[in-house]
Scaffold this motif. Structure first.
Motif, PDB file in Angstrom:
ATOM      1  N   VAL A  53      58.846  43.160  62.583  1.00  8.88           N
ATOM      2  CA  VAL A  53      57.418  43.430  62.370  1.00  8.88           C
ATOM      3  C   VAL A  53      57.173  44.935  62.293  1.00  8.88           C
ATOM      4  CG1 VAL A  53      55.117  43.220  63.400  1.00  8.88           C
ATOM      5  CG2 VAL A  53      56.659  41.245  63.378  1.00  8.88           C
ATOM      6  N   ARG A  54      57.839  45.706  63.156  1.00  7.33           N
ATOM      7  CA  ARG A  54      57.681  47.166  63.123  1.00  7.33           C
ATOM      8  C   ARG A  54      58.105  47.716  61.761  1.00  7.33           C
ATOM      9  NH1 ARG A  54      59.911  51.698  63.031  1.00  7.33           N
ATOM     10  NH2 ARG A  54      62.061  50.996  63.121  1.00  7.33           N
ATOM     11  N   GLN A  55      59.258  47.263  61.255  1.00  7.74           N
ATOM     12  CA  GLN A  55      59.728  47.765  59.963  1.00  7.74           C
ATOM     13  C   GLN A  55      58.863  47.267  58.806  1.00  7.74           C
ATOM     14  OE1 GLN A  55      63.958  47.936  59.152  1.00  7.74           O
ATOM     15  NE2 GLN A  55      64.430  48.200  61.340  1.00  7.74           N
ATOM     16  N   LEU A  56      58.408  46.027  58.852  1.00  9.21           N
ATOM     17  CA  LEU A  56      57.497  45.550  57.809  1.00  9.21           C
ATOM     18  C   LEU A  56      56.198  46.350  57.808  1.00  9.21           C
ATOM     19  CD1 LEU A  56      57.982  41.684  58.053  1.00  9.21           C
ATOM     20  CD2 LEU A  56      58.432  43.087  56.031  1.00  9.21           C
ATOM     21  N   ASP A  57      55.641  46.619  58.985  1.00 10.41           N
ATOM     22  CA  ASP A  57      54.420  47.432  59.072  1.00 10.41           C
ATOM     23  C   ASP A  57      54.644  48.814  58.458  1.00 10.41           C
ATOM     24  OD1 ASP A  57      53.012  45.367  60.285  1.00 10.41           O
ATOM     25  OD2 ASP A  57      53.165  46.220  62.315  1.00 10.41           O
ATOM     26  N   ALA A  58      55.788  49.426  58.761  1.00 15.04           N
ATOM     27  CA  ALA A  58      56.100  50.753  58.214  1.00 15.04           C
ATOM     28  C   ALA A  58      56.277  50.678  56.695  1.00 15.04           C
ATOM     29  CB  ALA A  58      57.349  51.320  58.885  1.00 15.04           C
ATOM     30  N   TYR A  59      56.893  49.620  56.212  1.00 16.14           N
ATOM     31  CA  TYR A  59      57.061  49.419  54.770  1.00 16.14           C
ATOM     32  C   TYR A  59      55.697  49.308  54.094  1.00 16.14           C
ATOM     33  CZ  TYR A  59      57.946  46.799  50.436  1.00 16.14           C
ATOM     34  OH  TYR A  59      57.948  46.362  49.137  1.00 16.14           O
ATOM     35  N   PHE A  60      54.830  48.438  54.619  1.00 15.76           N
ATOM     36  CA  PHE A  60      53.527  48.241  54.006  1.00 15.76           C
ATOM     37  C   PHE A  60      52.635  49.472  54.126  1.00 15.76           C
ATOM     38  CE2 PHE A  60      54.431  43.591  54.901  1.00 15.76           C
ATOM     39  CZ  PHE A  60      54.769  43.309  53.585  1.00 15.76           C
ATOM     40  N   HIS A  66      63.730  51.592  53.259  1.00 16.40           N
ATOM     41  CA  HIS A  66      64.977  50.848  53.444  1.00 16.40           C
ATOM     42  C   HIS A  66      64.943  50.140  54.787  1.00 16.40           C
ATOM     43  CE1 HIS A  66      69.232  49.867  53.199  1.00 16.40           C
ATOM     44  NE2 HIS A  66      69.337  50.268  54.449  1.00 16.40           N
ATOM     45  N   PHE A  67      65.109  48.834  54.757  1.00 17.72           N
ATOM     46  CA  PHE A  67      65.129  48.049  55.986  1.00 17.72           C
ATOM     47  C   PHE A  67      66.512  48.113  56.618  1.00 17.72           C
ATOM     48  CE2 PHE A  67      61.677  46.170  53.567  1.00 17.72           C
ATOM     49  CZ  PHE A  67      60.703  46.001  54.530  1.00 17.72           C
ATOM     50  N   ASP A  68      66.530  48.229  57.934  1.00 18.45           N
ATOM     51  CA  ASP A  68      67.776  48.243  58.684  1.00 18.45           C
ATOM     52  C   ASP A  68      67.649  47.226  59.811  1.00 18.45           C
ATOM     53  OD1 ASP A  68      70.250  48.886  59.725  1.00 18.45           O
ATOM     54  OD2 ASP A  68      69.519  50.638  60.806  1.00 18.45           O
ATOM     55  N   LEU A  69      67.928  45.984  59.473  1.00 25.47           N
ATOM     56  CA  LEU A  69      67.754  44.876  60.411  1.00 25.47           C
ATOM     57  C   LEU A  69      68.985  43.974  60.391  1.00 25.47           C
ATOM     58  CD1 LEU A  69      64.181  43.795  59.294  1.00 25.47           C
ATOM     59  CD2 LEU A  69      64.752  44.793  61.508  1.00 25.47           C
ATOM     60  N   PRO A  70      69.376  43.449  61.549  1.00 27.97           N
ATOM     61  CA  PRO A  70      70.391  42.398  61.512  1.00 27.97           C
ATOM     62  C   PRO A  70      69.780  41.151  60.876  1.00 27.97           C
ATOM     63  CG  PRO A  70      69.629  42.764  63.774  1.00 27.97           C
ATOM     64  CD  PRO A  70      68.942  43.767  62.902  1.00 27.97           C
ATOM     65  N   MET A  71      70.559  40.513  60.022  1.00 27.56           N
ATOM     66  CA  MET A  71      70.085  39.310  59.337  1.00 27.56           C
ATOM     67  C   MET A  71      71.190  38.279  59.311  1.00 27.56           C
ATOM     68  SD  MET A  71      68.009  40.755  56.045  1.00 27.56           S
ATOM     69  CE  MET A  71      69.051  42.153  55.679  1.00 27.56           C
ATOM     70  N   PRO A 121      66.542  33.758  50.965  1.00 32.28           N
ATOM     71  CA  PRO A 121      65.733  33.293  52.091  1.00 32.28           C
ATOM     72  C   PRO A 121      64.950  34.388  52.821  1.00 32.28           C
ATOM     73  CG  PRO A 121      68.007  33.481  52.780  1.00 32.28           C
ATOM     74  CD  PRO A 121      67.954  33.822  51.308  1.00 32.28           C
ATOM     75  N   ILE A 122      65.188  35.640  52.464  1.00 37.87           N
ATOM     76  CA  ILE A 122      64.513  36.726  53.191  1.00 37.87           C
ATOM     77  C   ILE A 122      63.847  37.647  52.173  1.00 37.87           C
ATOM     78  CG2 ILE A 122      64.737  38.599  54.863  1.00 37.87           C
ATOM     79  CD1 ILE A 122      67.146  37.185  56.060  1.00 37.87           C
ATOM     80  N   GLY A 123      62.732  37.148  51.609  1.00 33.78           N
ATOM     81  CA  GLY A 123      61.994  37.916  50.613  1.00 33.78           C
ATOM     82  C   GLY A 123      61.537  39.265  51.163  1.00 33.78           C
ATOM     83  N   ILE A 124      61.198  40.163  50.280  1.00 36.41           N
ATOM     84  CA  ILE A 124      60.736  41.521  50.537  1.00 36.41           C
ATOM     85  C   ILE A 124      61.850  42.366  51.141  1.00 36.41           C
ATOM     86  CG2 ILE A 124      59.062  43.030  51.716  1.00 36.41           C
ATOM     87  CD1 ILE A 124      57.042  40.715  51.478  1.00 36.41           C
ATOM     88  N   ILE A 125      62.405  41.959  52.280  1.00 35.45           N
ATOM     89  CA  ILE A 125      63.458  42.739  52.938  1.00 35.45           C
ATOM     90  C   ILE A 125      64.734  42.712  52.106  1.00 35.45           C
ATOM     91  CG2 ILE A 125      64.929  42.811  54.999  1.00 35.45           C
ATOM     92  CD1 ILE A 125      62.417  41.854  56.584  1.00 35.45           C
ATOM     93  N   VAL A 126      65.088  41.563  51.571  1.00 35.91           N
ATOM     94  CA  VAL A 126      66.136  41.438  50.567  1.00 35.91           C
ATOM     95  C   VAL A 126      65.350  41.364  49.251  1.00 35.91           C
ATOM     96  CG1 VAL A 126      68.049  40.053  49.693  1.00 35.91           C
ATOM     97  CG2 VAL A 126      67.684  40.256  52.174  1.00 35.91           C
TER      98      VAL A 126
END
Length: 164
Positions: A53-60, A66-71, A121-126
């Protein structure tokens, strides 16, 4: 295997985040094609999603490119290769299905790339929204062409309603 989910607001409508064993495994939009059935998302629990959520908020907010998340991406070996190529597309740029097929070493795989792209399966981030037709035209998007156009315009710094 434990699955949980939460729903967060975004400029593009509600996003359902899904975690498998506390690792992000899904990001789905309302009305998205190939969206799994709600009962597969697990119990509501926002705890595994703090960093997402923190990274999505920063993206928007235009602060993250660039997202840096375990997936935990689950798919065929080919799908996983396509999704890795999607993650390599720089922010604000696009690639064609043919470009991705070339990067995978098989120019003739454009259609298969498109099918794998649609199952992301992971739109926007992928960022499957960053894939366009060979002529640069907008083509299918599981979240809808309107959202695709808006996401691409956002990443280019253009108004939401700007034509691609």
């Amino acid at each position: 295997m434990s699955r949980t989910h939460t729903v967060v607001d975004s400029p593009y409508g509600p996003l359902t985040l899904v975690a498998t064993d506390s690792v992000l495994s899904g990001l789905y939009m309302t009305g998205q094609r190939h969206r799994p059935a709600e009962h597969t998302f697990g119990a509501p629990d926002p705890r595994p999603f703090g960093e997402t959520v923190r990274q999505l908020d920063a993206y928007f907010a235009g602060e993250l490119t660039h997202f840096d998340l375990p997936m935990q991406l689950v798919g065929t070996p080919f799908q996983l290769r396509v999704w890795a190529q999607l993650r390599a597309i720089p922010y604000g740029e696009t690639r064609s299905y043919g470009d991705l097929a070339d990067a995978l070493g098989n120019r003739g795989a454009s259609r298969a790339v498109g099918l794998a792209n649609g199952r992301n399966p992971i739109g926007i981030i992928v960022p499957c929204h960053q894939v366009v037709g060979a002529s640069g035209s907008l083509t299918g998007y599981g979240g809808g062409l309107d959202r695709k156009q808006r996401l691409l315009a956002f990443e280019r710094g253009a108004p939401d309603d700007a034509l691609f």
